[in-house]
Structure formats: structure tokens, C-alpha cells
Design an enzyme around this catalytic site. Structure first.
Site, PDB file in Angstrom:
ATOM      1  CB  CYS A  62      -0.551  -0.343   1.485  1.00  0.00           C
ATOM      2  SG  CYS A  62      -2.183   1.421   1.687  1.00  0.00           S
ATOM      3  CB  CYS A  66      -1.671   3.347   7.742  1.00  0.00           C
ATOM      4  SG  CYS A  66      -2.556   4.795   6.805  1.00  0.00           S
ATOM      5  CB  CYS A  69      -1.058   0.075   7.634  1.00  0.00           C
ATOM      6  SG  CYS A  69      -1.737  -0.975   7.379  1.00  0.00           S
ATOM      7  CB  CYS A 106     -15.133  -7.357   6.308  1.00  0.00           C
ATOM      8  SG  CYS A 106     -14.387  -6.241   6.329  1.00  0.00           S
ATOM      9  CB  CYS A 137     -18.245  -5.490   5.541  1.00  0.00           C
ATOM     10  SG  CYS A 137     -17.189  -3.582   5.447  1.00  0.00           S
ATOM     11  CB  CYS A 197     -17.786  -0.475   9.210  1.00  0.00           C
ATOM     12  SG  CYS A 197     -17.405  -1.406   9.604  1.00  0.00           S
TER      13      CYS A 197
HETATM   14  N1  SAM Z   1      -6.892   0.658   3.072  1.00  0.00           N
HETATM   15  C1  SAM Z   1      -8.166   0.696   3.123  1.00  0.00           C
HETATM   16  C2  SAM Z   1      -7.920   1.950   4.426  1.00  0.00           C
HETATM   17  O1  SAM Z   1      -6.958   1.527   5.528  1.00  0.00           O
HETATM   18  O2  SAM Z   1      -9.112   2.083   4.778  1.00  0.00           O
HETATM   19  C3  SAM Z   1      -8.391  -0.340   4.103  1.00  0.00           C
HETATM   20  C4  SAM Z   1      -7.849  -1.248   4.732  1.00  0.00           C
HETATM   21  S1  SAM Z   1      -6.769  -1.005   6.887  1.00  0.00           S
HETATM   22  C5  SAM Z   1      -6.450  -2.513   6.772  1.00  0.00           C
HETATM   23  C6  SAM Z   1      -8.907  -0.568   7.878  1.00  0.00           C
HETATM   24  C7  SAM Z   1      -8.390  -0.566   9.539  1.00  0.00           C
HETATM   25  O3  SAM Z   1      -8.140  -1.524   9.458  1.00  0.00           O
HETATM   26  C8  SAM Z   1      -7.346   0.672   9.836  1.00  0.00           C
HETATM   27  O4  SAM Z   1      -8.281   2.282   9.355  1.00  0.00           O
HETATM   28  C9  SAM Z   1      -7.396  -0.043  11.030  1.00  0.00           C
HETATM   29  O5  SAM Z   1      -8.006   1.031  11.678  1.00  0.00           O
HETATM   30  C10 SAM Z   1      -6.796  -1.000  11.262  1.00  0.00           C
HETATM   31  N2  SAM Z   1      -5.610  -1.245  11.194  1.00  0.00           N
HETATM   32  C11 SAM Z   1      -4.672  -1.674   9.846  1.00  0.00           C
HETATM   33  N3  SAM Z   1      -3.390  -2.062  10.993  1.00  0.00           N
HETATM   34  C12 SAM Z   1      -3.609  -1.680  12.156  1.00  0.00           C
HETATM   35  C13 SAM Z   1      -3.347  -2.892  13.444  1.00  0.00           C
HETATM   36  N4  SAM Z   1      -1.425  -2.477  12.797  1.00  0.00           N
HETATM   37  N5  SAM Z   1      -3.532  -2.634  14.639  1.00  0.00           N
HETATM   38  C14 SAM Z   1      -4.941  -2.124  15.064  1.00  0.00           C
HETATM   39  N6  SAM Z   1      -5.970  -1.868  13.750  1.00  0.00           N
HETATM   40  C15 SAM Z   1      -5.249  -1.657  12.610  1.00  0.00           C
HETATM   41  C1  DTB Z   2     -10.726  -2.709  11.479  1.00  0.00           C
HETATM   42  O1  DTB Z   2     -11.062  -1.963  11.601  1.00  0.00           O
HETATM   43  N1  DTB Z   2     -10.200  -3.679  11.964  1.00  0.00           N
HETATM   44  C2  DTB Z   2      -9.937  -4.719  10.383  1.00  0.00           C
HETATM   45  C3  DTB Z   2     -11.210  -4.211   9.634  1.00  0.00           C
HETATM   46  N2  DTB Z   2     -11.134  -2.730  10.134  1.00  0.00           N
HETATM   47  C4  DTB Z   2     -10.573  -4.016   8.979  1.00  0.00           C
HETATM   48  C5  DTB Z   2      -8.491  -4.890  10.292  1.00  0.00           C
HETATM   49  C6  DTB Z   2      -7.626  -5.133  11.154  1.00  0.00           C
HETATM   50  C7  DTB Z   2      -6.136  -5.246  10.596  1.00  0.00           C
HETATM   51  C8  DTB Z   2      -4.944  -5.497  12.046  1.00  0.00           C
HETATM   52  C9  DTB Z   2      -4.137  -6.011  11.252  1.00  0.00           C
HETATM   53  C10 DTB Z   2      -3.714  -6.754  10.241  1.00  0.00           C
HETATM   54  O2  DTB Z   2      -4.387  -7.925  10.269  1.00  0.00           O
HETATM   55  O3  DTB Z   2      -3.323  -6.377   9.373  1.00  0.00           O
HETATM   56 FE1  SF4 Z   3      -2.711   1.160   3.744  1.00  0.00          FE
HETATM   57 FE2  SF4 Z   3      -3.048   0.232   5.940  1.00  0.00          FE
HETATM   58 FE3  SF4 Z   3      -3.221   2.901   5.741  1.00  0.00          FE
HETATM   59 FE4  SF4 Z   3      -4.826   0.583   4.689  1.00  0.00          FE
HETATM   60  S1  SF4 Z   3      -4.052   1.498   7.114  1.00  0.00           S
HETATM   61  S2  SF4 Z   3      -4.694   2.630   4.008  1.00  0.00           S
HETATM   62  S3  SF4 Z   3      -4.110  -0.811   4.064  1.00  0.00           S
HETATM   63  S4  SF4 Z   3      -1.315   1.490   5.321  1.00  0.00           S
END
Ligand code: SAM
Ligand code: DTB
Ligand code: SF4
Length: 327
Positions: A62, A66, A69, A106, A137, A197
Site C-alpha cells: 500500500c 499509516c 499498518c 468483510c 462489507c 462501519c
Molecule cells: N486500506 C484501507 C484503509 O485503510 O482504509 C482498508 C484496510 S485498513 C487495513 C482498515 C483498518 O484496519 C485501518 O483503518 C485500521 O483502523 C485497521 N488496522 C490496520 N492495521 C492495524 C493494526 N496494526 N492494529 C489495529 N488496527 C489496524
Molecule cells: C477494522 O476496523 N479492523 C479490521 C477491519 N476494520 C478491516 C482490520 C484489522 C487489521 C489488523 C491488522 C492486520 O491484520 O493486518
Molecule cells: Fe494502506 Fe494500511 Fe493505511 Fe489501509 S491502513 S491505507 S492498507 S497503509
């Protein structure tokens, strides 16, 4: 909840003041939990939990930054950049999820925002999962209004797009898109008639004022989100937030769940990422505080989730059962 009675509707307000949210956080723990459980019982069966299953349909690579992430291409986390999954594999995963008791499926993609060709493929996935009788979702990053409409037409029920944290703490976590970008996507999703959501992450080094601000923003959106995922940060090696040793008091996490329940009485509050790091007792407290949805299955997107049999055992010990639902 399928329908809301007039009495229940009277309790739904989007005019909470920040001071009122702060007052809830300041309550003694037992008073807060009693209030949250009381509100919860007025709107939900307290022994039911909604079951969602997650599938990463496009993993890694990506462009966004973030700080939490594992899927950002900017950090060396060991997550490989994979192509969008084929339709047949998505349908197979959704069928398995349904057989295991999930009512919502989802689909998550590591995109900043979907490109037209990608969206065309994802529309087929949404339609196929919808045809299985599951709630659908997707979480694909930012959406333009027309893209939200296209997803709605394909049979999408919910769109997940999180605020993640407060507006003031946000710049310390993400620089590649703004808080307003997020609010605009949420607007596009609502306007398309999709259910929202939207939630955030606890444990990124934010303070209580940030938690108050985030929940205040969520509870004063034009409509409360249908689901509010409350994630506990999963610290992943290689991400900037792993370098910082962040300790969160589990009781502070429970407070966030309880305040979300009181502010948004008919919303499904999801105990989302981070359950693998929680004790059974902490999860039980979260359910008592009004959490009534979980991600079910051994994996979240890239990180582990409690094993499905362990979750069923925990629900059994608590006398809880999966909510009947789907379509
Ligand atoms: N890329 C898209 C976005 O960011 O909108 C969709 C997928 S992203 C992984 C969805 C959500 O997962 C993020 O907004 C964040 O709240 C959650 N998330 C990602 N990594 C995480 C982590 N290490 N711990 C907790 N929540 C996480
Ligand atoms: C949300 O609030 N939590 C989920 C879902 N929306 C997409 C994602 C959690 C991701 C946790 C880190 C991972 O497994 O990569
Ligand atoms: Fe990309 Fe992760 Fe940020 Fe979603 S949360 S926009 S997958 S870097």
C-alpha cells in the site's frame, strides 16, 4: 437490531457535546459499566454477538504511510505485495465463513483508493458474496461518490472506513491523507445509501482527550455508524508504532467500548483487532460494556486472531451465542 421502536429512537442522539462525552469517561468504572450495560439491554439481546469474517482480498504494497499498518509498502514488515485475489477464491472463503456461522463477510484491500479496473473486479466479488446470503462489507480506502454508488448497486451493505483516532492526534499517525478526506469518504458512503462501519484504534500513544474526541466525532456524524469497530493496536515489527513501547491499561480500553455503547445505543460495537493480546476476562468485560460483534476466524487481514474454536469456547463459557442474521 432489525427495527428500532419509537422509545428506543428517543435515546438516539447525534447532538452529544464533547463535555458530555468527557463526563462519561470520568465516571467511576462500575458506574460507567452499569450505565453501558443498561443501555445495551434496552436495544440488544445482551447474550448475542454478531459474527463477521474478514478476508484480505488484496494484501500489502500500500502506498499510504499509516504508522500502525503492516501493509504499507514504506515499512519492512515481511508482508508481501500480492495481487487482487481471483473471484473463485473469494467465493470459496465466503462459503466457508458462512458455514462457520458468520453473517457478515468483510473484504479488505490495501489500497489508497480503488482504480476503475479493480473496482470492476470487486463489484463481481460483492455480487457473488451477496448471492450467498451473507451481509457484505468492503474496506478499500477512499471512495469517490460515484464509486460508492457502484458498490451499492453491486449489492454492498456496509463500507468500512475508520477515523482511526482524533483529528488532532491523526497527523502523528498518517500524513498521506487527511482527516477531512476520511470524512468525505464517509459522506459519499452515506449518500450512496450504504451502511457505515467506522471506528478507530486504541493504544497508539493517544491520550484520553483523543479518545473523547474520536468518540465525540463518531457519535455526532449525521447518523451513527451501523458498526463501530474498536481496534486495539496490534504492534507489528517494522512499523513505526512498533518502535515505541506502548502500554495501554486494559481497563481504559474497556472504557472506550462502554462510552461508545452509551453514545451510540443501536450500533454494533465490534471488539476488533487485538483480541489475541487480550485475556478472556478482558474480552468478557468488553462484552459486558456493550461490545456485541467480533471478527471470527484465525486471521484478521495479515495478523493472527484467536482460533475459531477458542472463540466458540469463550462464548460458551459466557452463555453467549452468535446473532442470527444475514439475508
Ligand atoms: N486500506 C484501507 C484503509 O485503510 O482504509 C482498508 C484496510 S485498513 C487495513 C482498515 C483498518 O484496519 C485501518 O483503518 C485500521 O483502523 C485497521 N488496522 C490496520 N492495521 C492495524 C493494526 N496494526 N492494529 C489495529 N488496527 C489496524
Ligand atoms: C477494522 O476496523 N479492523 C479490521 C477491519 N476494520 C478491516 C482490520 C484489522 C487489521 C489488523 C491488522 C492486520 O491484520 O493486518
Ligand atoms: Fe494502506 Fe494500511 Fe493505511 Fe489501509 S491502513 S491505507 S492498507 S497503509
Amino acid at each position: 437490531m432489525s427495527s428500532v421502536t419509537p422509545l428506543q429512537a428517543a435515546e438516539i442522539r447525534t447532538d452529544w457535546t464533547r463535555a458530555q462525552v468527557a463526563e462519561l469517561f470520568a465516571l467511576p468504572f462500575n458506574d460507567l459499566l452499569f450505565q453501558a450495560q443498561t443501555v445495551h439491554r434496552r436495544h440488544f439481546d445482551p447474550n448475542e454477538v454478531q459474527i463477521s469474517t474478514l478476508l484480505s482480498i488484496k494484501t500489502g504494497g500500500c502506498p499510504e504511510d499509516c504508522a500502525y499498518c503492516p501493509q504499507s509498502a514504506r515499512y519492512d514488515t515481511g508482508v508481501k505485495n500480492e495481487a487482487l485475489m481471483p473471484l473463485s477464491a473469494v467465493v470459496e472463503a465466503a462459503s466457508n465463513a458462512k458455514a462457520n456461522g458468520a453473517t457478515r463477510f468483510c473484504m479488505g484491500a490495501a489500497y489508497r483508493s480503488p482504480k476503475p479496473r479493480q473496482l470492476a473486479e470487486i463489484r463481481k466479488m460483492v455480487a457473488a458474496v451477496h448471492a450467498l446470503g451473507l451481509e457484505t462489507c468492503a474496506t478499500l480506502g477512499m471512495l469517490e461518490p460515484a464509486q460508492a454508488v457502484e458498490l451499492k448497486e453491486a449489492g454492498l451493505d456496509y463500507y468500512n472506513h475508520n477515523l482511526d483516532t482524533s483529528e488532532s492526534f491523526y497527523p502523528q499517525i498518517i500524513s498521506t491523507r487527511s482527516y477531512d478526506d476520511r470524512l468525505n469518504t464517509l459522506q459519499a458512503v452515506r449518500d450512496a445509501g450504504l451502511k457505515v462501519c467506522c471506528g478507530g484504534i486504541v493504544g497508539m500513544g493517544e491520550n484520553e482527550a483523543d479518545r473523547i474526541d474520536m468518540l465525540h466525532t463518531l457519535a455526532t456524524l449525521p447518523e451513527h455508524p451501523g458498526s463501530v469497530p474498536i481496534n486495539q493496536l496490534v504492534q507489528v515489527a517494522g512499523t513505526p508504532l512498533d518502535a515505541e513501547r506502548i502500554n495501554i491499561d486494559p481497563l481504559d480500553f474497556v472504557r472506550v467500548v462502554a462510552v461508545a455503547r452509551i453514545l451510540m445505543p443501536v450500533t454494533h460495537v465490534r471488539l476488533s483487532a487485538g483480541r489475541s493480546d487480550m485475556t478472556d476476562e478482558m474480552q468478557a468485560l468488553c462484552f459486558f460494556a456493550g461490545a456485541n460483534s467480533i471478527f471470527y476466524g484465525d486471521k484478521l487481514l495479515t495478523t493472527p486472531n484467536p482460533a475459531a474454536n477458542a472463540d466458540m469456547e469463550l462464548l460458551g463459557r459466557l452463555g453467549m451465542r452468535p446473532e442470527k442474521g444475514g439475508k
